[in-house]
Design a protein around this motif. Structure first.
Motif, mmCIF file in Angstrom:
data_model
loop_
_atom_site.group_PDB
_atom_site.id
_atom_site.type_symbol
_atom_site.label_atom_id
_atom_site.label_comp_id
_atom_site.label_asym_id
_atom_site.label_seq_id
_atom_site.Cartn_x
_atom_site.Cartn_y
_atom_site.Cartn_z
ATOM 1 N N PHE A 23 56.313 -1.729 -94.527
ATOM 2 C CA PHE A 23 56.600 -2.836 -93.630
ATOM 3 C C PHE A 23 56.476 -2.403 -92.182
ATOM 4 C CE2 PHE A 23 57.723 -6.809 -95.365
ATOM 5 C CZ PHE A 23 57.948 -6.564 -96.694
ATOM 6 N N LEU A 24 56.824 -1.164 -91.910
ATOM 7 C CA LEU A 24 56.599 -0.653 -90.561
ATOM 8 C C LEU A 24 55.119 -0.700 -90.227
ATOM 9 C CD1 LEU A 24 58.905 2.457 -90.345
ATOM 10 C CD2 LEU A 24 59.085 0.339 -89.094
ATOM 11 N N ILE B 17 53.107 -2.962 -91.095
ATOM 12 C CA ILE B 17 52.739 -4.330 -90.703
ATOM 13 C C ILE B 17 52.992 -4.530 -89.221
ATOM 14 C CG2 ILE B 17 53.240 -6.752 -91.063
ATOM 15 C CD1 ILE B 17 53.773 -6.269 -93.847
ATOM 16 N N CYS B 18 54.087 -3.952 -88.711
ATOM 17 C CA CYS B 18 54.338 -4.064 -87.275
ATOM 18 C C CYS B 18 53.204 -3.409 -86.495
ATOM 19 C CB CYS B 18 55.670 -3.392 -86.918
ATOM 20 S SG CYS B 18 57.102 -4.254 -87.559
ATOM 21 N N ALA C 82 49.394 -14.008 -86.233
ATOM 22 C CA ALA C 82 50.632 -14.222 -86.979
ATOM 23 C C ALA C 82 50.334 -14.511 -88.441
ATOM 24 C CB ALA C 82 51.423 -15.372 -86.353
ATOM 25 N N ALA D 108 49.574 -11.290 -90.214
ATOM 26 C CA ALA D 108 50.787 -10.530 -90.524
ATOM 27 C C ALA D 108 51.556 -11.177 -91.668
ATOM 28 C CB ALA D 108 51.677 -10.433 -89.283
ATOM 29 N N ALA E 227 52.637 -9.530 -95.200
ATOM 30 C CA ALA E 227 54.021 -9.499 -95.657
ATOM 31 C C ALA E 227 54.170 -10.208 -96.995
ATOM 32 C CB ALA E 227 54.937 -10.129 -94.605
#
Lengths: 168, 389, 100
Positions: B68-69, B71-72, B90, B93, B97
C-alpha cells in the motif's frame, strides 16, 4: 540496551518533527506527506513495544487507508483546498496556547512525582502476538468486534450514499 | 531488530521532502518510495527455514501493508508526470487499491488453512498438511494471480494509459513488444507479489513432495534432492551451448558468464547434499523458493501479455463487482471446507471439490450477469469526476 | 529497557501537537489530519500500557481506534466532498473555509 534507546529517540524525533511540520505547512500536499512520515515513525515505535499486529495494522489502516484517502481527497479538491492565506485567528491561537499550558502542567506533574509513582515491573509479553489478540478478540471482546464490523458497514454505506452524484 | 533498521531507511527517505514546492523532488521521491517499500517488504519474507531478516508474528500483513505504501509512491509519480488529469490519477490509484483488496481476500483464504499469519508457520503448515495450499485452495491462488495481474502498475500497459492519456493510448494499442516493467519499483513489487504467492500457496521453500523420503542406494541423499543440482547442470550446459552458437560477442560473454554461474551453483548444491541437514535444507530451500518465484513470475508475465483487456468496462467495476465478491465467497467456502475437514471428518478431496465447485458456479453466474454490459473502449475524454465505484 | 514514562511523554507531545493543529488550522482537511495524529498518540499510549502489563488488551483497543479513525476520516472527507460540490466547485478558498 543502548540501541533500542537510540532507535526510540530517532523515531520519536522524526514523529514529533513531522507532526510539527504537518500542522505548520501552508499547502496541504506537503502536510499529507508529513502525515505519512508521522504515522510511519509512530509505527516504528509501536513495533518497538513488541506489538507486531498493531504495527502491521497501523501500516495497513493508517498509512494504506487514511493517508491514501487524504492524498486522494487533496488531489481531487486541489483548486479549492491547496492554498491557505496566512492570517492568524487570535481566538484559535489562544486556544492552542491553552492546550500547551495544560500539556506543560501534566509534564511537570510527571517530573515532580517521578519517584513517588511505583510502576510495577514490566511483565513479559505473550510470544504469539496474533494468537493472543485473536483469543482476546473472539472470546472476551466479541461484542466489540461485532459492533465494529456493523459500524464499518454503516460507514461504508453512508459514505457511498453521501458521495453519489444525484442524477438530474 | 534488523527490521527496525530497514524501516529506519524508509523513514529517512520520507524526510527528504522539506520544501514548500514539492515539484522538484517529487519524481525521485516517488520512485524511491516505491522501491523502498518493496525492499522493506523483503525483510519479512523467508527464503529458507532459517534464511530471513525478521521473524514477525504478523509478517504477512506487514508484507501486504508495504505494497500500500507503493500505491502512495505511484500517486506521487503520476502527480509529477501527468499533473493535468487529476481524476485519472485518482482513478488509477483507486484501481490499484481495489485490486490489492481483492488480492488480500484471496491471500487470506490460503492463510485460513494455515492458522497463522507468521510466514514460517504458514510454510510449516503446508509441510504438515502434506500439500501446498494451491491444491487445497486452488481458486484462492487463481484469484490472487488475477488480482495481482490487474493490480500491478505499469506505465507501459495500455489500460493505464487509457486512464491518463486517451489519444496516446489509442495510438499505442497496436500490439508490439513492450518491456513489461514500468520501473524498478514495479518490478520489486512484482517480486514481492510473487514471494507472497509462493509463500502462501506454493509451499515456500519446500521441495515438491517434501514429505516423501526416498534415498539413493546406501547414502543418506534423497532422490528428489538431486533435482536442484541436475537443474543447475542442465542450465549450465544449455547456456554454454547457446554461447557457442551466438554471433554477437556481448551476448556470447553473457551466456558464458551465466553458464559459469550455473556451474558454480551446481557445485554448491551438490556439495551441500553431503552436508548436515540444516545446511542442506537452507540452501536447497533457497533454491526452490527462487525457482518457484521465477516460475510464478514467468506465468504472471505470460498471462499478462496474453490476457485481453478488461471486458467489464472499467477495471474498477471488474474488481468490485466480480473479483472482490468472488474472493470473499471463496474465503467463506474455504473456511467451511476446513471446518468440514476437521470437525465433521469429511475427506479432504471431497470438501475441497465442493468448495471449489460452489465458488466456480457463483463466479460463472457473476460473470454471465455482467457480460451483457460489455464495453471494449471508452473514448470519452473524462475530465469530469464520475463515481468511480 | 526504555521506561514507560518516555512512551507516555512522547504520546503526550504528539497529542499536543495534533490538538494544536486541530485548533489552529482552518482547513477541514488539515483538521482531519490533526485528529488522525491525536488518535495515533492515543494508540501509542495504549500500546505502551499494554506492554507494561504484558497483556494484549491495549493493542486490541488500539486496533478498534484505528478502525474508528479510518471511519471518521472517510466520513469527514465524504461530507467535505459533498459540501464542495454543493457550494460550486471552483470558488476561491477564502469564502469556502472562512466559515468553519
Amino acid at each position: 540496551m543502548a540501541g533500542s534507546r537510540l532507535l526510540f529517540d530517532f523515531f520519536a524525533a522524526i514523529a514529533a518533527a513531522s507532526a510539527l511540520a504537518m500542522v505548520t505547512r501552508r499547502n496541504i500536499f506537503p502536510g499529507a506527506v508529513f502525515l505519512l512520515a508521522t504515522l510511519l515513525a509512530t509505527g516504528g515505535i509501536v513495533l518497538q513495544l513488541q506489538a507486531e499486529y498493531a504495527f502491521a495494522a497501523q501500516l495497513l489502516l493508517f498509512v494504506g487507508g487514511i493517508v491514501l484517502l487524504f492524498v486522494l481527497a487533496v488531489m481531487l479538491l486541489i483548486p479549492d483546498a491547496l492554498h491557505q492565506p496566512a492570517r492568524f485567528n487570535w481566538r484559535m491561537f489562544a486556544s492552542s496556547a491553552l492546550v500547551l499550558v495544560v500539556a506543560i502542567e501534566i509534564l511537570a506533574f510527571f517530573w515532580a512525582r517521578h519517584d513517588a509513582m511505583l510502576w510495577p515491573s514490566v511483565a513479559a509479553m505473550p510470544t504469539n502476538n496474533t494468537g493472543a489478540m485473536g483469543d482476546v478478540l473472539f472470546r472476551d471482546d466479541f461484542p466489540a468486534f461485532e459492533f465494529a464490523s456493523i459500524s464499518l458497514l454503516a460507514t461504508i454505506v453512508g459514505v457511498v450514499m453521501l458521495a453519489k452524484r444525484r442524477t438530474e | 531488530m534488523l527490521l527496525e533498521r530497514v524501516t529506519l531507511a524508509l523513514k529517512s527517505y520520507a524526510r527528504a521532502l522539506l520544501t514548500e514546492n514539492p515539484g522538484r523532488f517529487l519524481p525521485g521521491l516517488a520512485s524511491i518510495a516505491r522501491v523502498a517499500s518493496g525492499i522493506v517488504a523483503f525483510a519479512a519474507l523467508w527464503f529458507g527455514p532459517a534464511i530471513r531478516l525478521a521473524n514477525l508474528n504478523a509478517g504477512l500483513i506487514f508484507i501486504f501493508a508495504t505494497s500500500f505504501l507503493g500505491i502512495c509512491g505511484v500517486l506521487a509519480r503520476d502527480f509529477s508526470v501527468h499533473s493535468g488529469s487529476l481524476a485519472g490519477i485518482a482513478r488509477n490509484a483507486m484501481r490499484l487499491a481495489s485490486f490489492q483488496v481483492a488480492a488480500a481476500l484471496a491471500l487470506i483464504s490460503g492463510v485460513v488453512l494455515a492458522g497463522s499469519l507468521s510466514v514460517s508457520h504458514i510454510v510449516t503448515a503446508q509441510l504438515g498438511q502434506g500439500a501446498w495450499f494451491v491444491f487445497l485452495a486452488p481458486l484462492g491462488f487463481l484469484l490472487y494471480l488475477a488480482s495481482s495481474i490487474a493490480g500491478i502498475d505499469s506505465v507501459a500497459r495500455p489500460s493505464a494509459g487509457r486512464e491518463l492519456d486517451v489519444e496516446a493510448s489509442r495510438a499505442e494499442s497496436v500490439e508490439k513488444f513492450r518491456w513489461p516493467f514500468g520501473s524498478l519499483g514495479t518490478s520489486i513489487h512484482l517480486l514481492i507479489g510473487a514471494g507472497l504467492a509462493i509463500t502462501v500457496f506454493g509451499g515456500g521453500w519446500l521441495r515438491p513432495f517434501a514429505s516423501y523420503h526416498d534415498h539413493f542406494a546406501g547414502t543418506s541423499v534423497e532422490l528428489l534432492d538431486a533435482l536442484p543440482p541436475l537443474a543447475m547442470a542442465a542450465t549450465a550446459a544449455y547456456c554454454f551451448w547457446l554461447a557457442s552458437s551466438e554471433a554477437d560477442s556481448g551476448r556470447k560473454q553473457l551466456m558464458n558468464v551465466s553458464s559459469g554461474v550455473c556451474a558454480v551453483l551446481f557445485a554448491i548444491l551438490t556439495g551441500v547434499l553431503f552436508a548436515p541437514p540444516a545446511a542442506l535444507s537452507a540452501v536447497h530451500g533457497a533454491f526452490w523458493f527462487v525457482a518457484k518465484m521465477a516460475a510464478y513470475i514467468f506465468g504472471f508475465l505470460w498471462l499478462r501479455a496474453h490476457m485481453p483487456h478488461f471486458r467489464f468496462g472499467r477495471p474498477i467495476r471488474a474488481a468490485w463487482n466480480f473479483l472482490i465478491p468472488l474472493s470473499a465467497i471463496n474465503l467463506i467456502c474455504v473456511a467451511c471446507a476446513l471446518v468440514a475437514r476437521e470437525q465433521w471428518n469429511w475427506s479432504p478431496a471431497g470438501s475441497i471439490f465442493l468448495a471449489t465447485g460452489i465458488v466456480v458456479a457463483i463466479g460463472i453466474w457473476l460473470g454471465l450477469r455482467d457480460i451483457s454490459e460489455v464495453q471494449t473502449y471508452d473514448l470519452d475524454a473524462d475530465g469530469r469526476q464520475q463515481t468511480t465505484l | 529497557m526504555i521506561p514507560v514514562e518516555h512512551y507516555l511523554a512522547f504520546s503526550l507531545v504528539l497529542f499536543v501537537i495534533g490538538a494544536a493543529g486541530a485548533l489552529m488550522r482552518r482547513n477541514p482537511i488539515m483538521i482531519l489530519m490533526s485528529i488522525a495524529v491525536m488518535l495515533t498518540a492515543a494508540n501509542v499510549n495504549l500500546i505502551a500500557f499494554s506492554r507494561l502489563w504484558g497483556t494484549v488488551h491495549g493493542q486490541l483497543f488500539s486496533l478498534f481506534i484505528m478502525a474508528d479513525a479510518a471511519m471518521e476520516t472517510a466520513l469527514g472527507l465524504g461530507i467535505l466532498v459533498v459540501c464542495m460540490r454543493s457550494r460550486g466547485a471552483r470558488d476561491s478558498a477564502e469564502s469556502e473555509f472562512s466559515k468553519w
